[in-house]
Design a protein around this motif. Sequence first.
Motif, PDB file in Angstrom:
ATOM      1  N   TRP A  96       2.446   7.241  -9.694  1.00 60.60           N
ATOM      2  CA  TRP A  96       2.401   6.810  -8.436  1.00 60.60           C
ATOM      3  C   TRP A  96       1.441   5.933  -7.138  1.00 60.60           C
ATOM      4  O   TRP A  96       0.540   6.699  -7.402  1.00 60.60           O
ATOM      5  CB  TRP A  96       3.589   7.580  -7.162  1.00 60.60           C
ATOM      6  N   TYR A  97       1.677   4.778  -7.390  1.00 59.80           N
ATOM      7  CA  TYR A  97       0.763   4.256  -6.608  1.00 59.80           C
ATOM      8  C   TYR A  97       0.904   3.988  -5.278  1.00 59.80           C
ATOM      9  O   TYR A  97       2.087   3.483  -4.545  1.00 59.80           O
ATOM     10  CB  TYR A  97       0.048   3.021  -7.249  1.00 59.80           C
ATOM     11  N   VAL A  98      -0.724   3.892  -4.143  1.00 57.08           N
ATOM     12  CA  VAL A  98       0.220   3.245  -2.748  1.00 57.08           C
ATOM     13  C   VAL A  98      -0.234   1.940  -2.941  1.00 57.08           C
ATOM     14  O   VAL A  98      -1.744   1.325  -3.490  1.00 57.08           O
ATOM     15  CB  VAL A  98      -1.460   3.957  -2.293  1.00 57.08           C
ATOM     16  N   VAL A  99       0.805   0.818  -1.981  1.00 60.67           N
ATOM     17  CA  VAL A  99      -0.025  -0.163  -1.900  1.00 60.67           C
ATOM     18  C   VAL A  99       0.107  -0.890  -0.252  1.00 60.67           C
ATOM     19  O   VAL A  99       0.941  -0.946   0.275  1.00 60.67           O
ATOM     20  CB  VAL A  99       1.850  -1.635  -2.972  1.00 60.67           C
ATOM     21  N   TRP A 127       5.944  -5.165   7.189  1.00 62.01           N
ATOM     22  CA  TRP A 127       7.012  -6.097   5.382  1.00 62.01           C
ATOM     23  C   TRP A 127       6.187  -5.280   4.228  1.00 62.01           C
ATOM     24  O   TRP A 127       6.858  -5.396   3.393  1.00 62.01           O
ATOM     25  CB  TRP A 127       5.436  -6.921   4.551  1.00 62.01           C
ATOM     26  N   GLU A 128       7.002  -3.471   5.252  1.00 53.85           N
ATOM     27  CA  GLU A 128       6.464  -2.394   4.270  1.00 53.85           C
ATOM     28  C   GLU A 128       8.166  -2.373   3.293  1.00 53.85           C
ATOM     29  O   GLU A 128       8.090  -2.437   2.373  1.00 53.85           O
ATOM     30  CB  GLU A 128       6.593  -1.119   4.439  1.00 53.85           C
ATOM     31  N   LYS A 129       9.262  -2.704   4.884  1.00 55.44           N
ATOM     32  CA  LYS A 129      10.870  -2.923   4.077  1.00 55.44           C
ATOM     33  C   LYS A 129      11.022  -4.057   3.232  1.00 55.44           C
ATOM     34  O   LYS A 129      11.632  -3.964   1.802  1.00 55.44           O
ATOM     35  CB  LYS A 129      11.517  -2.950   5.363  1.00 55.44           C
ATOM     36  N   LYS A 130      10.461  -4.694   4.141  1.00 52.48           N
ATOM     37  CA  LYS A 130      10.565  -6.344   2.683  1.00 52.48           C
ATOM     38  C   LYS A 130      10.284  -6.219   1.084  1.00 52.48           C
ATOM     39  O   LYS A 130      10.259  -6.693   0.118  1.00 52.48           O
ATOM     40  CB  LYS A 130      10.299  -7.675   3.795  1.00 52.48           C
ATOM     41  N   VAL A 131       8.637  -5.670   1.056  1.00 52.75           N
ATOM     42  CA  VAL A 131       8.169  -5.699   0.170  1.00 52.75           C
ATOM     43  C   VAL A 131       8.807  -4.618  -1.049  1.00 52.75           C
ATOM     44  O   VAL A 131       9.264  -5.175  -2.143  1.00 52.75           O
ATOM     45  CB  VAL A 131       6.693  -5.322   0.115  1.00 52.75           C
ATOM     46  N   ALA A 132       9.138  -3.472  -0.994  1.00 49.09           N
ATOM     47  CA  ALA A 132       9.681  -2.693  -1.360  1.00 49.09           C
ATOM     48  C   ALA A 132      10.949  -2.858  -1.934  1.00 49.09           C
ATOM     49  O   ALA A 132      11.371  -3.110  -2.719  1.00 49.09           O
ATOM     50  CB  ALA A 132      10.442  -1.179  -0.553  1.00 49.09           C
ATOM     51  N   GLU A 133      11.891  -3.718  -1.438  1.00 47.53           N
ATOM     52  CA  GLU A 133      13.269  -4.446  -1.254  1.00 47.53           C
ATOM     53  C   GLU A 133      12.894  -5.060  -2.737  1.00 47.53           C
ATOM     54  O   GLU A 133      13.962  -5.208  -3.383  1.00 47.53           O
ATOM     55  CB  GLU A 133      13.792  -4.759  -0.477  1.00 47.53           C
ATOM     56  N   ARG A 134      12.233  -6.459  -1.866  1.00 52.63           N
ATOM     57  CA  ARG A 134      11.434  -7.316  -3.526  1.00 52.63           C
ATOM     58  C   ARG A 134      11.032  -6.676  -4.928  1.00 52.63           C
ATOM     59  O   ARG A 134      11.444  -7.429  -5.792  1.00 52.63           O
ATOM     60  CB  ARG A 134      10.901  -8.572  -2.668  1.00 52.63           C
ATOM     61  N   LEU A 135      10.152  -5.191  -4.504  1.00 51.54           N
ATOM     62  CA  LEU A 135       9.788  -4.881  -5.646  1.00 51.54           C
ATOM     63  C   LEU A 135      11.023  -4.264  -6.382  1.00 51.54           C
ATOM     64  O   LEU A 135      11.071  -4.296  -8.390  1.00 51.54           O
ATOM     65  CB  LEU A 135       9.069  -3.996  -5.550  1.00 51.54           C
ATOM     66  N   ASN A 136      12.143  -3.785  -5.785  1.00 53.64           N
ATOM     67  CA  ASN A 136      13.144  -3.402  -6.121  1.00 53.64           C
ATOM     68  C   ASN A 136      13.961  -4.060  -7.139  1.00 53.64           C
ATOM     69  O   ASN A 136      14.547  -4.059  -8.460  1.00 53.64           O
ATOM     70  CB  ASN A 136      14.088  -2.588  -5.482  1.00 53.64           C
ATOM     71  N   THR A 137      13.587  -5.450  -6.945  1.00 52.24           N
ATOM     72  CA  THR A 137      14.690  -6.284  -7.394  1.00 52.24           C
ATOM     73  C   THR A 137      14.686  -6.842  -8.423  1.00 52.24           C
ATOM     74  O   THR A 137      15.180  -7.543  -9.885  1.00 52.24           O
ATOM     75  CB  THR A 137      15.652  -7.342  -5.997  1.00 52.24           C
ATOM     76  N   ILE A 138      12.999  -6.889  -8.405  1.00 56.07           N
ATOM     77  CA  ILE A 138      12.679  -7.301 -10.124  1.00 56.07           C
ATOM     78  C   ILE A 138      12.651  -5.718 -11.326  1.00 56.07           C
ATOM     79  O   ILE A 138      11.367  -5.886 -12.373  1.00 56.07           O
ATOM     80  CB  ILE A 138      10.870  -7.846  -9.535  1.00 56.07           C
ATOM     81  N   GLY A 139      12.294  -4.557 -11.038  1.00 55.64           N
ATOM     82  CA  GLY A 139      12.747  -3.866 -11.246  1.00 55.64           C
ATOM     83  C   GLY A 139      11.438  -2.286 -11.101  1.00 55.64           C
ATOM     84  O   GLY A 139      11.806  -1.873 -12.631  1.00 55.64           O
ATOM     85  N   ILE A 140      10.738  -2.398 -10.295  1.00 56.28           N
ATOM     86  CA  ILE A 140       9.739  -1.425  -9.476  1.00 56.28           C
ATOM     87  C   ILE A 140      10.443  -0.534  -9.053  1.00 56.28           C
ATOM     88  O   ILE A 140      10.932  -0.905  -8.006  1.00 56.28           O
ATOM     89  CB  ILE A 140       8.527  -2.166  -9.361  1.00 56.28           C
ATOM     90  N   GLU A 197       3.432 -10.381  -7.764  1.00 57.23           N
ATOM     91  CA  GLU A 197       3.957 -11.512  -7.725  1.00 57.23           C
ATOM     92  C   GLU A 197       5.467 -11.677  -6.387  1.00 57.23           C
ATOM     93  O   GLU A 197       6.157 -12.101  -6.697  1.00 57.23           O
ATOM     94  CB  GLU A 197       5.383 -11.523  -9.592  1.00 57.23           C
ATOM     95  N   VAL A 198       5.026 -10.626  -5.621  1.00 56.04           N
ATOM     96  CA  VAL A 198       5.878  -9.434  -4.257  1.00 56.04           C
ATOM     97  C   VAL A 198       5.337 -10.721  -3.543  1.00 56.04           C
ATOM     98  O   VAL A 198       4.136 -10.130  -2.832  1.00 56.04           O
ATOM     99  CB  VAL A 198       6.194  -9.005  -3.935  1.00 56.04           C
ATOM    100  N   THR A 199       5.552 -11.169  -2.498  1.00 56.37           N
ATOM    101  CA  THR A 199       5.531 -11.677  -1.252  1.00 56.37           C
ATOM    102  C   THR A 199       5.020 -10.659  -0.400  1.00 56.37           C
ATOM    103  O   THR A 199       6.137 -10.120   0.018  1.00 56.37           O
ATOM    104  CB  THR A 199       5.689 -13.211  -0.894  1.00 56.37           C
ATOM    105  N   GLY A 200       4.240 -10.851   0.217  1.00 57.18           N
ATOM    106  CA  GLY A 200       3.499  -9.156   1.399  1.00 57.18           C
ATOM    107  C   GLY A 200       3.001  -8.131   0.474  1.00 57.18           C
ATOM    108  O   GLY A 200       2.579  -7.510   1.036  1.00 57.18           O
TER     109      GLY A 200
END
Length: 156
Positions: free
Chosen positions: A3-6, A12-25, A68-71
């Motif tokens: 686990w890393y801290v980004v 933008w925390e929720k947006k970034v988490a959601e977008r990372l989930n969509t690319i499989g992270i 690869e994710v904005t934010g």
Amino acid sequence: MNWYVVYTKPKWEKKVAERLNTIGIVTYCPLITKVSQWSDRKKIVSVPLFNSYIFVQIDEKKRNEIFEVTGAIRYLFWLGKPALVKDSEIETIKNWLSVPEEFEVAVDHWKKGDKIVLESGPFVSQSAVIREVKQNHYILILESLGCVLKVNKKES
């Protein structure tokens, strides 16, 4: 996987988490519920527990994929290396957030500087040092988690 801290753009925390989930992270963005006051109304909203930070579980070789994710701005570093968060620490945060909001502790004999082990609640079995004793609450330092906790005294 670690686990890393980004660090993210502010708000933008929720947006970034959601977008990372969509690319499989795998991500974890701990949320708390609070009442926000506007000039004309109050609203219950979910906000991140840690402003501008989310946790990602990713293989060391794939760490750059988060950009690869904005934010997503950068990783949090500790002693020149990306900060690692233990699974047990993530579980502690999840357990803490799953406890009902109204949690009370009944104690009347602690004094500043006492070392204790919490016997119940979300931080059960964590050791703490009493930092401050007030009429209606205690301030505890949870050294292993690096945080300060306010515990309300139970009214008799």
